[in-house]
Design an enzyme around this catalytic site. Structure first.
Site, mmCIF file in Angstrom:
data_model
loop_
_atom_site.group_PDB
_atom_site.id
_atom_site.type_symbol
_atom_site.label_atom_id
_atom_site.label_comp_id
_atom_site.label_asym_id
_atom_site.label_seq_id
_atom_site.Cartn_x
_atom_site.Cartn_y
_atom_site.Cartn_z
ATOM 1 N N LYS A 279 3.064 8.451 6.553
ATOM 2 C CA LYS A 279 3.065 7.721 5.295
ATOM 3 C C LYS A 279 3.948 8.418 4.262
ATOM 4 C CE LYS A 279 -1.604 5.767 5.557
ATOM 5 N NZ LYS A 279 -1.220 4.355 5.467
ATOM 6 N N ARG A 353 -7.599 0.071 13.754
ATOM 7 C CA ARG A 353 -7.930 -0.889 14.812
ATOM 8 C C ARG A 353 -8.032 -0.208 16.170
ATOM 9 N NH1 ARG A 353 -2.622 -4.264 13.313
ATOM 10 N NH2 ARG A 353 -3.118 -3.288 11.306
HETATM 11 N N1 BES Z 1 -5.775 3.161 6.041
HETATM 12 C C1 BES Z 1 -4.650 2.320 6.065
HETATM 13 C C2 BES Z 1 -4.813 1.064 5.215
HETATM 14 C C3 BES Z 1 -4.833 1.272 3.728
HETATM 15 C C4 BES Z 1 -3.668 1.216 3.001
HETATM 16 C C5 BES Z 1 -6.022 1.464 3.063
HETATM 17 C C6 BES Z 1 -3.699 1.378 1.617
HETATM 18 C C7 BES Z 1 -6.055 1.627 1.696
HETATM 19 C C8 BES Z 1 -4.900 1.582 0.965
HETATM 20 C C9 BES Z 1 -4.364 1.855 7.479
HETATM 21 O O1 BES Z 1 -4.673 2.768 8.477
HETATM 22 C C10 BES Z 1 -2.899 1.627 7.566
HETATM 23 O O2 BES Z 1 -2.164 2.562 7.440
HETATM 24 N N2 BES Z 1 -2.512 0.381 7.786
HETATM 25 C C11 BES Z 1 -1.150 0.042 7.878
HETATM 26 C C12 BES Z 1 -0.992 -0.957 8.993
HETATM 27 C C13 BES Z 1 0.429 -1.268 9.335
HETATM 28 C C14 BES Z 1 1.106 -0.068 9.942
HETATM 29 C C15 BES Z 1 0.437 -2.427 10.301
HETATM 30 C C16 BES Z 1 -0.717 -0.553 6.546
HETATM 31 O O3 BES Z 1 -1.497 -1.294 5.940
HETATM 32 O O4 BES Z 1 0.384 -0.264 6.107
HETATM 33 MN MN MN Z 2 -3.093 4.144 8.833
#
Ligand code: BES
Ligand code: MN
Ligand code: ZN
Length: 499
Positions: A279, A353
């Site tokens: 990230k 997931r």
């Molecule tokens: N934990 C994150 C989702 C999230 C993002 C929660 C911002 C709270 C605030 C999750 O694991 C994630 O990183 N999801 C990705 C999925 C994508 C790679 C398909 C996302 O939402 O960017």
């Molecule tokens: Mn994630």
């Protein structure tokens, strides 16, 4: 805080402070009118002179009002009477508590619970009042070497009800409110802890501690047992971290022994760096909240135990840390889930997931009445719904309806999104049964579509709490959501059973 319920005239209360409401354009609520009569127009006189308008959020603190027994009277502005709804009621309780906390009084006798709120009964008002009080007073200072020294003499709050025949209902609502508040407090404390303290092992210890405290059966599976079960999707996420993964199972048996359990599954990523698909740096600290789903289901089972609900409930928490270590899964890696379906990990940041799918297969063994999973799953959900409602997707409309209603009843609302088959193709993979991402379009729905492939054997709903579990910025911290929703869902199920 110590709480109790009472019914009686406001002018006769020997309290450090009696709290009554005033609507906009100086209209006294009924208890305020009683005080005014006893004080021969003292209050209406002040209002007429312009000391208070009754605007929402305003307050006026009076000392030793003639003809009344309390040391103080606090007038709380309620805004326009015909616009006085749930939100305004909660705000008025918040204002009351903040103000009382700054007076020197030891207790407060609150008449705001007598106000009528459209479509809400006395039980709702009392439960919400308890939750708002605790919400307002909550502080997380465990990690500060010097605690904020707040002089806080306020120790006891009394909620008043209009009629004596409401006392029993209000008492029960008070107990429920306190149980739910204890759950919310538990969730907040867990979720606010940093990732270096709240690890998967710490979560497992906390689950065992709840088990001990409430006499619940707790089981924690380790890496070897999970490998034995074939949970290679979950284990792939844990691979890049030094923290060992766990699968936590907590059972509350308040119902008959043959009765099918309600299973709650919570995402327990104690820190989500994104893994190799790392990230960006800004706000990455907030990924310590990525175990909010886990905290919420543990909190809910705690509240269920405190309320002694006549239900069987099982909380299941897959918990890992998502790190980009040398052993980490690579984009393109293919794993076989416990269900036997293969997954191409196209993005290691779509890890929620990957751990949930194995937990959702695991829970088949409980022959569940229904399964609800709770997860900070997608950033897309924050884009779609913001921070107001949680996303809800389900393979059963009856279950979806129950959860939406519970959200409404607890004022911890959710909004349903479509789980249509048409979205499934976005998960197609050239190399495995499915990919773990579905592209930029409809990210919350495709994440739920992915999970739906593992939940075919039971009624299932999914709550995406990415936007609602925590606040950012100056007010950063866990909200305790969706504990109110989940506990009200259980309360309604319990009521349905006994009806
Ligand atoms: N934990 C994150 C989702 C999230 C993002 C929660 C911002 C709270 C605030 C999750 O694991 C994630 O990183 N999801 C990705 C999925 C994508 C790679 C398909 C996302 O939402 O960017
Ligand atoms: Mn994630
Ligand atoms: Zn995550």
């Amino acid at each position: 805080m110590e709480f109790s319920i009472k019914s009686g005239s406001p002018e006769k209360q020997r309290s450090a402070c009696v709290v009554v409401g005033v609507f906009e354009s100086r209209k006294l609520s009924l208890p305020a009118e009683l005080l005014d009569n006893a004080a021969h127009g003292y209050l209406s006189d002040l209002l007429r002179r312009g000391d208070m308008e009754g605007k929402a959020g305003s307050t006026l603190l009076l000392h030793k009002v003639p003809g009344t027994e309390a040391e103080r009277i606090l007038l709380v502005g309620l805004g326009k009477e015909r616009e006085f709804r749930e939100k305004e009621f909660r705000a008025a309780i918040g204002t009351t508590v903040r103000t009382l906390n700054e007076t020197g009084g030891f207790d407060g006798t609150i008449y705001l619970t007598e106000l009528s709120v459209k479509k809400r009964d006395v039980a709702w008002r009392v439960r919400q009042a308890v939750l708002m009080v605790e919400e307002t007073l909550y502080r997380f200072d465990q990690m500060k070497s010097k605690k904020d020294e707040v002089r806080r003499p306020l120790r006891k709050l009394i909620f008043c009800v209009e009629r004596r025949n409401e006392l029993a209902t209000a008492e029960q609502a008070l107990q429920q409110g306190q149980a739910i508040a204890a759950g919310i407090d538990f969730m907040k404390n867990l979720a606010n802890l940093p990732g270096n303290i709240c690890t998967p092992t710490y979560l497992a210890e906390q689950a065992k501690a709840i088990g001990q405290e409430h006499g619940l059966q707790t089981e924690v599976l380790g890496r070897a047992e999970m490998a034995q079960l074939g949970m290679h999707s979950l284990l792939a996420v844990a691979q890049g971290s030094h923290q060992p993964p766990h699968l936590i199972v907590v059972k509350y048996q308040g119902g008959k022994s043959g009765e099918k359990p309600i299973v709650l599954v919570g995402k327990g990523v104690t820190f989500d760096t994104g893994g190799i698909s790392i990230k960006p740096a800004p706000d990455m600290d907030e990924m310590k909240f990525d175990m909010s789903g886990a905290a919420s289901v543990l909190a809910t089972i705690k509240a269920a135990a405190l309320m002694k609900l006549p239900l069987n409930v099982i909380a299941v928490v897959p918990t890992v840390e998502n790190m980009p270590g040398g052993g980490a899964a690579r984009p393109g890696d293919i794993v076989t889930s416990m269900s036997g379906q293969t997954i191409e990990i196209l993005n290691t940041d779509a890890e929620g997931r990957l751990i949930l799918c194995d937990a959702l297969t695991y829970v088949e063994r409980f022959d569940p009445a229904c399964v609800v999973d709770v997860a900070t799953l997608t950033g897309a959900c924050v884009i779609a719904l913001g921070h107001v409602v949680s996303g809800l997707l389900a393979n059963d409309d009856g279950l979806a309806r129950e959860l939406l209603d519970a959200g409404q009843a607890s004022w911890d609302r959710a909004w349903q999104m479509p789980l249509l088959d048409d979205y499934q193709e976005q998960l197609n993979s050239n190399f495995a049964d499915m990919g773990n991402i579905g592209g930029r379009a409809a990210g919350t729905i495709t994440a739920a579509c992915f999970l739906s492939r593992f939940t075919k054997k039971y009624d299932w709903a999914h709550l995406d709490i990415a936007g609602t579990a925590n606040r950012s910025g100056k007010e950063k911290g866990s909200t305790g959501r969706p504990v109110p929703l989940l506990t009200h869902f259980l309360l309604a199920r319990a009521a349905r059973l006994s009806a």
